[in-house]
Design an enzyme around this catalytic site. Sequence first.
Site, PDB file in Angstrom:
ATOM      1  N   LYS A 200       0.838  -1.194   0.000  1.00  0.00           N
ATOM      2  CA  LYS A 200       0.000   0.000   0.000  1.00  0.00           C
ATOM      3  C   LYS A 200       0.877   1.249   0.000  1.00  0.00           C
ATOM      4  CE  LYS A 200      -1.943   2.806   2.775  1.00  0.00           C
ATOM      5  NZ  LYS A 200      -1.889   4.062   1.979  1.00  0.00           N
ATOM      6  N   GLU A 274       9.787   0.808  10.557  1.00  0.00           N
ATOM      7  CA  GLU A 274      10.768   1.893  10.400  1.00  0.00           C
ATOM      8  C   GLU A 274      10.023   3.171  10.696  1.00  0.00           C
ATOM      9  OE1 GLU A 274      13.915   1.821   9.342  1.00  0.00           O
ATOM     10  OE2 GLU A 274      14.052  -0.197   8.486  1.00  0.00           O
ATOM     11  N   GLU A 406       9.899  15.325  16.012  1.00  0.00           N
ATOM     12  CA  GLU A 406      10.238  15.206  14.593  1.00  0.00           C
ATOM     13  C   GLU A 406       9.441  16.243  13.797  1.00  0.00           C
ATOM     14  OE1 GLU A 406       8.852  11.685  12.351  1.00  0.00           O
ATOM     15  OE2 GLU A 406      10.865  11.635  11.501  1.00  0.00           O
TER      16      GLU A 406
HETATM   17  P1  NAI Z   1       1.558   8.100   8.257  1.00  0.00           P
HETATM   18  O1  NAI Z   1       2.352   7.291   9.204  1.00  0.00           O
HETATM   19  O2  NAI Z   1       0.146   8.407   8.594  1.00  0.00           O
HETATM   20  O3  NAI Z   1       1.533   7.367   6.835  1.00  0.00           O
HETATM   21  C1  NAI Z   1       2.399   6.356   6.405  1.00  0.00           C
HETATM   22  C2  NAI Z   1       1.607   5.284   5.681  1.00  0.00           C
HETATM   23  O4  NAI Z   1       0.720   4.636   6.591  1.00  0.00           O
HETATM   24  C3  NAI Z   1       0.717   5.786   4.558  1.00  0.00           C
HETATM   25  O5  NAI Z   1       0.702   4.822   3.527  1.00  0.00           O
HETATM   26  C4  NAI Z   1      -0.636   5.880   5.230  1.00  0.00           C
HETATM   27  O6  NAI Z   1      -1.712   5.814   4.317  1.00  0.00           O
HETATM   28  C5  NAI Z   1      -0.618   4.680   6.117  1.00  0.00           C
HETATM   29  N1  NAI Z   1      -1.506   4.741   7.282  1.00  0.00           N
HETATM   30  C6  NAI Z   1      -1.984   5.846   7.905  1.00  0.00           C
HETATM   31  N2  NAI Z   1      -2.741   5.489   8.958  1.00  0.00           N
HETATM   32  C7  NAI Z   1      -2.740   4.137   9.007  1.00  0.00           C
HETATM   33  C8  NAI Z   1      -3.320   3.169   9.890  1.00  0.00           C
HETATM   34  N3  NAI Z   1      -4.059   3.524  10.949  1.00  0.00           N
HETATM   35  N4  NAI Z   1      -3.091   1.847   9.661  1.00  0.00           N
HETATM   36  C9  NAI Z   1      -2.343   1.469   8.621  1.00  0.00           C
HETATM   37  N5  NAI Z   1      -1.772   2.334   7.758  1.00  0.00           N
HETATM   38  C10 NAI Z   1      -1.954   3.657   7.944  1.00  0.00           C
HETATM   39  O7  NAI Z   1       2.337   9.420   7.962  1.00  0.00           O
HETATM   40  P2  NAI Z   1       1.715  10.831   7.476  1.00  0.00           P
HETATM   41  O8  NAI Z   1       0.394  11.096   8.105  1.00  0.00           O
HETATM   42  O9  NAI Z   1       1.758  10.873   6.038  1.00  0.00           O
HETATM   43  O10 NAI Z   1       2.768  11.829   8.103  1.00  0.00           O
HETATM   44  C11 NAI Z   1       2.662  12.186   9.472  1.00  0.00           C
HETATM   45  C12 NAI Z   1       4.014  12.338  10.093  1.00  0.00           C
HETATM   46  O11 NAI Z   1       4.697  11.099  10.110  1.00  0.00           O
HETATM   47  C13 NAI Z   1       4.944  13.253   9.359  1.00  0.00           C
HETATM   48  O12 NAI Z   1       4.704  14.569   9.701  1.00  0.00           O
HETATM   49  C14 NAI Z   1       6.279  12.758   9.784  1.00  0.00           C
HETATM   50  O13 NAI Z   1       6.634  13.327  11.006  1.00  0.00           O
HETATM   51  C15 NAI Z   1       6.068  11.280   9.976  1.00  0.00           C
HETATM   52  N6  NAI Z   1       6.511  10.473   8.835  1.00  0.00           N
HETATM   53  C16 NAI Z   1       7.621   9.713   8.995  1.00  0.00           C
HETATM   54  C17 NAI Z   1       8.093   8.958   7.948  1.00  0.00           C
HETATM   55  C18 NAI Z   1       9.302   8.136   8.069  1.00  0.00           C
HETATM   56  O14 NAI Z   1       9.833   7.685   7.076  1.00  0.00           O
HETATM   57  N7  NAI Z   1       9.782   7.896   9.262  1.00  0.00           N
HETATM   58  C19 NAI Z   1       7.447   8.978   6.640  1.00  0.00           C
HETATM   59  C20 NAI Z   1       6.250   9.776   6.579  1.00  0.00           C
HETATM   60  C21 NAI Z   1       5.835  10.503   7.656  1.00  0.00           C
END
Ligand code: NAI
Length: 495
Positions: A200, A274, A406
Amino acid sequence: MTDAMSSKSVEIHKGAPQESAWDYAPAPERTPVVIDDRYDLFINGDFQSPRSRRWFKTISPSTGEPLARIATANEADVDDAVSAAREALPGWSRLSGQERAKYLFRIARRIQERARELSVLETMDGGKPIKESRDVDIPLAARHFFYHAGWADKLRWAFAGAEAKPVGVCGQIIPWNFPLLMAAWKIAPALACGNTCVLKPAETTSLTALRLAEIFQEAGLPPGVVNIVTGAGKTGQHLAAHQGIDKLAFTGSTEVGRAIAEVAAVGDRNLTLELGGKSPHIIFADAALDQAIEGIVTGIWFNQGHVCCAGSRLFVEESIKDEVIRRLEHRMQSLRVGDPLDKNTDIGAINNPEQLKKIQAYVETGQSEGGRLHEIPNQSLPNKGYWHRPCFLTGVQPSHVIAREEVFGPVLAVMTFRTPEEALKRANNTPYGLAAGVWTDKGARIFEMAKRLEAGVIWCNTYNQFDAASPFGGIKESGFGREGGRHGLRAYVRL
Ligand code: NAI
Ligand code: MG
């Protein structure tokens, strides 16, 4: 566009156009890329309309304009994808490693052949500068398939004395900061070890993963071996909770990672996470300063700071504080923010409006807590899309929000230290533990610091070096499990 953004662009248009030694003629990337109006789900080797009958828009963050509509996978769609992966599993896992390797090699070659198209698409959909998608994301994505093709028929030697069996059906959820690269990181080792996958992508950056699906078709990958379900967090939830998944791999926010860990624990699934970071740089007075400044610049301003291992806290030995700040400020002036499709652009668009608001709020909090903001004065920003200037804050205390949380944006918190002990204590004073950078001329100090820094990856006199052969991952709240290298294979086998 947010209010803060529009006020910034108004201010720019009143001012004189910026003219400096750093103004290059525009060098737009012109490779034409065809983008369809609508993209469906990739299930069992074919693109299928979602049962949900729903699609959502994906935009270009540098213009705010829609690029395409992407299918929303509901529970039934996810179920179809998992069933397809389950059905494909016996055939795929029974293939000899040599045969699986051929597919992986073919995919890697096809990524190389379509590299320009993939780079442009990545930049349009995600906002990162074309020079990064062209020179980093896409070549590394190909490299992950090449590297793991090499392991497919050598698993016996990867785990001496043990027979490596596939784990089964892998659910993989990835973020928007390195869309194609994250897909490759997750899919390549899974396939090499004989697993099948349901991936996904993040909802803001699905286009390159869907192109990868086309590449799987071109490579003749058997149907169902990889399935791609698009959609937002809800789709991710369905995938994470699906009983037919044997192994879950997630990259993204710590918050969602925690929720997924709970779900995985209930189903007793194999899990790797991660998550985020607040990675420190420690720069000693004896460091090669030009080199260190470059490392710090790429560490925080690369990909708009949308990097989980971004070096977002800088600890400078007190005696060189003024010199480091002067050099950072000077180097920052030469960074070009703007059209990510321009080959001269260093800093592209912020991936999505929510992220921009989050970054702006952190910068405001940083100042209200007493930090002093350093940014490029008078630099024009495009008047459409989502932008943030690269910046850093001085006068930051370890207790400030900007030093602890972060930001995931181009914002660096600068602090100082007097002794190596103090540097270590301050650097380790974080719930995260993804990466760290040490800058010094002394070999013995490098080893001492590397031993005692609490981080999964430690770079010495360099930063952000990645390779498929090198394991990557965090400790503490940055997650567990490794990706890349022999260590990364471990998550995809049963011994
Ligand atoms: P997120 O963690 O919500 O999204 C990452 C992935 O998880 C996306 O594919 C999203 O659709 C999916 N997802 C979201 N909620 C989910 C759930 N309950 N169960 C399963 N999958 C789910 O990250 P988002 O909202 O895009 O960004 C929020 C913050 O996260 C950012 O501001 C940043 O601080 C952090 N982040 C960290 C990343 C990393 O590589 N460590 C990458 C992206 C965001
Ligand atoms: Mg997009």
